[in-house]
Design an enzyme around this catalytic site. Structure first.
Site, PDB file in Angstrom:
ATOM      1  N   CYS A 130      38.240  37.571  36.325  1.00 18.38           N
ATOM      2  CA  CYS A 130      39.105  36.567  36.932  1.00 18.38           C
ATOM      3  C   CYS A 130      39.938  37.178  38.066  1.00 18.38           C
ATOM      4  CB  CYS A 130      40.037  36.008  35.863  1.00 18.38           C
ATOM      5  SG  CYS A 130      41.211  37.240  35.296  1.00 18.38           S
ATOM      6  N   CYS A 189      44.305  40.675  30.987  1.00 19.25           N
ATOM      7  CA  CYS A 189      43.378  41.013  32.073  1.00 19.25           C
ATOM      8  C   CYS A 189      43.679  42.391  32.652  1.00 19.25           C
ATOM      9  CB  CYS A 189      43.466  39.979  33.179  1.00 19.25           C
ATOM     10  SG  CYS A 189      43.344  38.289  32.596  1.00 19.25           S
ATOM     11  N   ASP A 227      34.933  39.465  30.158  1.00 17.99           N
ATOM     12  CA  ASP A 227      34.806  40.028  31.501  1.00 17.99           C
ATOM     13  C   ASP A 227      34.593  41.549  31.431  1.00 17.99           C
ATOM     14  OD1 ASP A 227      35.096  37.552  32.536  1.00 17.99           O
ATOM     15  OD2 ASP A 227      37.212  37.757  33.024  1.00 17.99           O
ATOM     16  N   CYS A 268      37.934  37.756  26.819  1.00 17.54           N
ATOM     17  CA  CYS A 268      37.263  36.778  27.684  1.00 17.54           C
ATOM     18  C   CYS A 268      35.830  37.154  28.025  1.00 17.54           C
ATOM     19  CB  CYS A 268      38.045  36.629  28.985  1.00 17.54           C
ATOM     20  SG  CYS A 268      38.103  38.197  29.874  1.00 17.54           S
TER      21      CYS A 268
HETATM   22 FE1  FES Z   1      38.922  37.886  31.766  1.00 16.62          FE
HETATM   23 FE2  FES Z   1      41.121  37.856  33.116  1.00 16.62          FE
HETATM   24  S1  FES Z   1      40.232  36.183  32.077  1.00 16.62           S
HETATM   25  S2  FES Z   1      39.868  39.546  32.701  1.00 16.62           S
END
Ligand code: FES
Length: 131
Positions: free
Chosen positions: A58, A102, A35, A33
């Site tokens: 998230c 995640c 992140d 994602c």
């Molecule tokens: Fe990126 Fe959860 S959607 S860490």
């Protein structure tokens, strides 16, 4: 979709921030994602004396980061290395399957911070001091 425990750690995350002059730093990006999370640790007597995290991610990433820092605090480095994403998810009362990726961030960030510490503070062979 999230357990009460996830919501608790998402709305009131523990150990947020960054340690000044940390002994180890672990930064990881989630390829799924994009992140990012960063963990900083202070090590005393082979134990995690303090730990903080910053996560750009998230709700599940923030909750897993928060609980991972709680699980790791006070643990020996060996014990902290045994904190896996599976254990983190269990501790949170489970994560929805599509959110399991995640929980990678926190466990990996923690392990990287410990590896960083170990790389900067090599132990003498055999782990014993002379005389
Ligand atoms: Fe990126 Fe959860 S959607 S860490």
């Amino acid at each position: 979709m999230y357990s009460d425990k996830v919501m608790e750690h998402f709305t009131d995350p523990q150990n947020v921030g960054e340690i000044e002059n940390p002994d180890g730093v672990g930064q990881v990006g989630n390829p799924t994602c994009g992140d990012v999370m960063r963990i900083t640790i202070k090590v005393e007597d082979g134990h995690i004396a303090d730990i903080k995290f910053k996560t750009l991610g998230c709700a599940a990433a923030i909750a897993t980061s928060s609980i991972t820092t709680e699980m790791a605090k006070g643990k020996s480095l060996e014990e902290a290395m045994e904190i896996t994403r599976k254990r983190v998810a269990e501790e949170l009362g489970g994560l929805p399957p599509q959110k399991m990726h995640c929980s990678n961030l926190a466990a990996e960030g923690l392990h990287k911070a410990i590896e960083d510490y170990r790389a900067k503070h090599p132990q003498p062979a055999g782990g014993q001091t002379s005389d």
